[in-house]
Design a protein around this motif. Structure first.
Motif, mmCIF file in Angstrom:
data_model
loop_
_atom_site.group_PDB
_atom_site.id
_atom_site.type_symbol
_atom_site.label_atom_id
_atom_site.label_comp_id
_atom_site.label_asym_id
_atom_site.label_seq_id
_atom_site.Cartn_x
_atom_site.Cartn_y
_atom_site.Cartn_z
ATOM 1 N N UNK A 152 24.322 -0.740 25.392
ATOM 2 C CA UNK A 152 24.825 -0.715 24.022
ATOM 3 C C UNK A 152 25.560 -2.023 23.737
ATOM 4 N N UNK A 153 25.288 -2.586 22.574
ATOM 5 C CA UNK A 153 25.939 -3.830 22.177
ATOM 6 C C UNK A 153 27.040 -3.541 21.161
ATOM 7 N N UNK A 154 28.173 -4.190 21.346
ATOM 8 C CA UNK A 154 29.281 -3.988 20.408
ATOM 9 C C UNK A 154 29.160 -4.875 19.174
ATOM 10 N N UNK A 179 23.449 -7.203 13.215
ATOM 11 C CA UNK A 179 22.035 -7.338 12.866
ATOM 12 C C UNK A 179 21.268 -6.038 13.118
ATOM 13 N N UNK A 180 20.191 -5.899 12.392
ATOM 14 C CA UNK A 180 19.366 -4.694 12.431
ATOM 15 C C UNK A 180 18.818 -4.421 13.828
ATOM 16 N N UNK A 181 18.342 -5.447 14.502
ATOM 17 C CA UNK A 181 17.740 -5.261 15.829
ATOM 18 C C UNK A 181 18.735 -4.654 16.821
ATOM 19 N N UNK A 182 19.968 -5.077 16.756
ATOM 20 C CA UNK A 182 20.991 -4.541 17.662
ATOM 21 C C UNK A 182 21.277 -3.082 17.351
ATOM 22 N N UNK A 198 20.805 2.634 18.824
ATOM 23 C CA UNK A 198 20.383 3.998 18.487
ATOM 24 C C UNK A 198 19.225 4.458 19.365
ATOM 25 N N UNK A 199 18.351 3.535 19.740
ATOM 26 C CA UNK A 199 17.241 3.868 20.628
ATOM 27 C C UNK A 199 17.760 4.294 22.005
ATOM 28 N N UNK A 200 18.752 3.596 22.506
ATOM 29 C CA UNK A 200 19.359 3.956 23.792
ATOM 30 C C UNK A 200 19.972 5.354 23.710
ATOM 31 N N UNK A 201 20.672 5.620 22.630
ATOM 32 C CA UNK A 201 21.286 6.942 22.444
ATOM 33 C C UNK A 201 20.210 8.021 22.404
#
Length: 157
Positions: free
Chosen positions: A59-61, A65-68, A73-76
């Motif tokens: 997860x990135x803090x 940007x949309x990609x992050x 959300x994909x990881x979650x």
């Protein structure tokens, strides 16, 4: 942002699911904003209380940007799917949320339904995980009307 979009988000942020999600906040006084749900950071922190050792990380803090936001959300979502399948031995029978709609942030009206599904999936994990008694007690400490609405939501999907 249109009036209907604002009212949909405002209504959702007053919903029983969001009231439950707010119980995961560290700071009671801090206002939980819809954007904070959609960037994945708050929800991932919720997830870590349910599953402290999730199989998917990264997860990135920095969520500008949309990609992050999509990656977060994909990881979650991958963690949720893995939890249902590997820990609970259950298959997800509901349509999983569209993370692209959630991550875009410019179409909040469309994303409210997707966020509701995401929070319902997390609620389902919370009340079945190893710490389920803890999460059930939190729900039981909430206003009785909110409790009833959470139960109805959980069992109606």
């Amino acid at each position: 942002m249109s009036t209907s979009t604002v009212s949909a988000v405002v209504t959702f942020m007053k919903s029983p699911l969001v009231s439950w999600a707010k119980t995961f906040q560290d700071e009671e006084k801090k206002i939980l904003e819809y954007r904070c749900l959609c960037d994945g950071l708050f929800i991932y922190n919720m997830w870590l209380e349910i599953d402290p050792h999730p199989p998917y990380h990264g997860i990135s803090s920095s969520t500008d940007d949309l990609a992050t936001r999509i990656r977060n959300l994909d990881i979650i979502l991958h963690n949720i799917k893995a939890f249902y399948e590997e820990v609970l031995g259950q298959l997800l029978l509901i349509k999983v949320p569209d993370i692209l709609t959630l991550a875009k942030l410019n179409d909040e009206h469309s994303s409210v339904g997707e966020m509701e599904v995401l929070l319902l999936l997390i609620l389902g994990c919370a009340v079945q995980c190893e710490r389920k008694e803890h999460f059930i007690e939190i729900i039981k400490s909430m206003d009785l009307e909110i409790q009833h609405k959470i139960v109805r939501l959980h069992f109606s999907k």
